[in-house]
Design a protein around this motif. Structure first.
Motif, mmCIF file in Angstrom:
data_model
loop_
_atom_site.group_PDB
_atom_site.id
_atom_site.type_symbol
_atom_site.label_atom_id
_atom_site.label_comp_id
_atom_site.label_asym_id
_atom_site.label_seq_id
_atom_site.Cartn_x
_atom_site.Cartn_y
_atom_site.Cartn_z
ATOM 1 N N ASP A 1 0.649 -1.101 0.068
ATOM 2 C CA ASP A 1 0.056 0.030 0.172
ATOM 3 C C ASP A 1 0.947 1.167 -0.006
ATOM 4 O O ASP A 1 1.845 1.407 0.785
ATOM 5 C CB ASP A 1 -1.103 -0.010 1.296
ATOM 6 C CG ASP A 1 -1.991 -1.062 1.241
ATOM 7 O OD1 ASP A 1 -2.563 -1.222 -0.056
ATOM 8 O OD2 ASP A 1 -2.511 -1.528 1.977
ATOM 9 N N VAL A 2 0.670 2.123 -1.162
ATOM 10 C CA VAL A 2 1.412 3.444 -0.969
ATOM 11 C C VAL A 2 0.446 4.416 -0.503
ATOM 12 O O VAL A 2 -0.691 4.287 -0.606
ATOM 13 C CB VAL A 2 1.851 3.648 -2.432
ATOM 14 C CG1 VAL A 2 2.150 5.001 -2.614
ATOM 15 C CG2 VAL A 2 2.734 2.756 -2.864
ATOM 16 N N GLU B 1 -2.760 13.775 -3.137
ATOM 17 C CA GLU B 1 -3.130 12.482 -2.573
ATOM 18 C C GLU B 1 -2.438 11.434 -3.405
ATOM 19 O O GLU B 1 -2.515 11.380 -4.667
ATOM 20 C CB GLU B 1 -4.461 12.573 -2.380
ATOM 21 C CG GLU B 1 -5.187 13.470 -1.681
ATOM 22 C CD GLU B 1 -5.220 13.164 -0.326
ATOM 23 O OE1 GLU B 1 -4.582 12.038 0.210
ATOM 24 O OE2 GLU B 1 -5.381 14.112 0.391
ATOM 25 N N ASN B 2 -1.740 10.385 -2.944
ATOM 26 C CA ASN B 2 -1.190 9.188 -3.794
ATOM 27 C C ASN B 2 -1.489 7.988 -2.650
ATOM 28 O O ASN B 2 -0.533 7.459 -2.086
ATOM 29 C CB ASN B 2 0.228 9.561 -4.090
ATOM 30 C CG ASN B 2 0.461 10.155 -5.230
ATOM 31 O OD1 ASN B 2 0.669 9.814 -6.418
ATOM 32 N ND2 ASN B 2 0.347 11.605 -5.164
ATOM 33 N N GLU C 1 5.076 8.189 -0.901
ATOM 34 C CA GLU C 1 3.843 8.616 -1.371
ATOM 35 C C GLU C 1 3.980 9.907 -2.340
ATOM 36 O O GLU C 1 3.307 10.304 -3.109
ATOM 37 C CB GLU C 1 3.036 9.285 -0.130
ATOM 38 C CG GLU C 1 1.583 9.704 -0.449
ATOM 39 C CD GLU C 1 0.564 10.331 0.791
ATOM 40 O OE1 GLU C 1 -0.416 10.589 0.428
ATOM 41 O OE2 GLU C 1 1.246 10.255 1.779
ATOM 42 N N ASP C 2 5.211 10.834 -2.289
ATOM 43 C CA ASP C 2 5.424 11.750 -2.934
ATOM 44 C C ASP C 2 6.487 11.407 -4.042
ATOM 45 O O ASP C 2 7.022 12.500 -4.476
ATOM 46 C CB ASP C 2 6.058 13.024 -2.143
ATOM 47 C CG ASP C 2 7.225 12.598 -1.531
ATOM 48 O OD1 ASP C 2 7.624 11.386 -1.461
ATOM 49 O OD2 ASP C 2 7.950 13.687 -0.840
ATOM 50 N N ARG D 1 2.738 18.098 -7.411
ATOM 51 C CA ARG D 1 1.479 17.606 -7.489
ATOM 52 C C ARG D 1 1.441 16.669 -8.524
ATOM 53 O O ARG D 1 1.950 16.830 -9.545
ATOM 54 C CB ARG D 1 0.366 18.493 -7.598
ATOM 55 C CG ARG D 1 0.428 19.698 -6.190
ATOM 56 C CD ARG D 1 -0.550 20.678 -6.625
ATOM 57 N NE ARG D 1 -1.861 20.492 -6.988
ATOM 58 C CZ ARG D 1 -2.717 20.259 -5.931
ATOM 59 N NH1 ARG D 1 -2.460 20.631 -4.682
ATOM 60 N NH2 ARG D 1 -4.105 19.900 -6.223
ATOM 61 N N THR D 2 0.327 15.610 -8.319
ATOM 62 C CA THR D 2 0.217 14.709 -9.741
ATOM 63 C C THR D 2 -0.835 15.456 -10.457
ATOM 64 O O THR D 2 -1.692 15.796 -9.851
ATOM 65 C CB THR D 2 -0.182 13.230 -9.030
ATOM 66 O OG1 THR D 2 0.689 12.578 -8.270
ATOM 67 C CG2 THR D 2 -0.743 12.530 -10.236
ATOM 68 N N ARG D 3 -0.380 15.346 -11.627
ATOM 69 C CA ARG D 3 -1.353 16.151 -12.590
ATOM 70 C C ARG D 3 -2.051 14.988 -13.629
ATOM 71 O O ARG D 3 -1.541 13.761 -13.873
ATOM 72 C CB ARG D 3 -0.538 17.009 -13.544
ATOM 73 C CG ARG D 3 0.230 17.889 -12.842
ATOM 74 C CD ARG D 3 1.134 19.125 -13.631
ATOM 75 N NE ARG D 3 0.102 19.842 -14.450
ATOM 76 C CZ ARG D 3 0.717 20.865 -15.187
ATOM 77 N NH1 ARG D 3 2.026 20.817 -15.172
ATOM 78 N NH2 ARG D 3 -0.074 21.704 -15.559
#
Length: 218
Positions: free
Chosen positions: A39-40, A71-72, A113-114, A138-140
């Motif tokens: 789990d990440v 959020e990841n 997570e990042d 940030r994840t895009r």
């Protein structure tokens, strides 16, 4: 909109779907096994996964607040390898999927997570690519309408720091839909992702025709 170099205005358009190096993909030179499950982030509910050797399918349950922005959170079945790599899978079935749930394939730099990463898969009504070019960014997201679920196959090729996302209707004829430079070290993690995008609730996805292939150096 920014200031122009010689006065006036300059319009800057980013996060575009582009494949500038379309024909630069090395050939597969060997397979790797999906042997790791984790789990990440903080999905709120432990993920689960199982492999059916008769059907040769992976069934994965994953929770998570989201896989987007800051959020990841997701469940990740993956291989760890120091090589160029291609991860391929066909989404056979997905149940209990929320509007923003993610089911697809990913390559990421590490398991924090990042971490920097790239992803291609589906939400409920669209194909989706996700990018985090540098750790802690940030994840895009970019979403494309998938007409009647016509693309069930997903592929992500890592060559150095270049990731190429592709989709297919039959596993033979591939369409490269996006390509980005992502900060990847020598060792990466490549595999299958499920994120419910509903905290403390899981969704389930079944993947078939899964492969992780080492690619030759350019």
């Amino acid at each position: 909109v920014a200031d122009g170099t010689d006065g006036g205005a300059r319009f800057v358009i980013g996060n575009c779907l582009l494949v500038p190096e379309h024909d630069r993909t090395p050939e597969p030179v060997g397979e790797a096994a999906l042997t790791e499950r984790t789990d990440v982030g903080e999905p709120g509910e432990p993920g689960r996964s199982r492999f059916d050797p008769e059907a040769e399918t992976w069934t994965i349950e994953g929770a998570g607040e989201d896989l987007w922005g800051v959020e990841n959170d997701f469940h990740f079945v993956h291989a760890t390898l120091s090589a160029n790599v291609r991860v391929t899978a066909r989404l056979e079935d997905a149940a209990d999927r929320g509007e923003f749930s993610k089911t697809g394939v990913m390559v990421r730099d590490d398991l924090s997570e990042d971490s920097a990463h790239g992803y291609v898969g589906v939400t409920r009504n669209a194909l989706e690519v996700l990018w985090c070019a540098e750790a802690s960014e940030r994840t895009r997201s970019q979403q494309l309408v998938d007409v009647e679920g016509s693309f069930e196959w997903f592929r992500l090729d890592r060559v150095g720091d270049r990731l190429t996302a592709s989709v297919s209707a039959d596993g033979e004829h591939w369409h490269s839909i996006d390509q980005r430079r992502v900060a990847l070290d020598g060792t990466v993690h490549a595999g299958l992702v499920v994120c419910s995008a509903v905290h403390r609730e899981t969704c389930t996805a079944t993947f078939a025709d899964v492969s992780v292939d080492r690619l030759a150096s350019e």
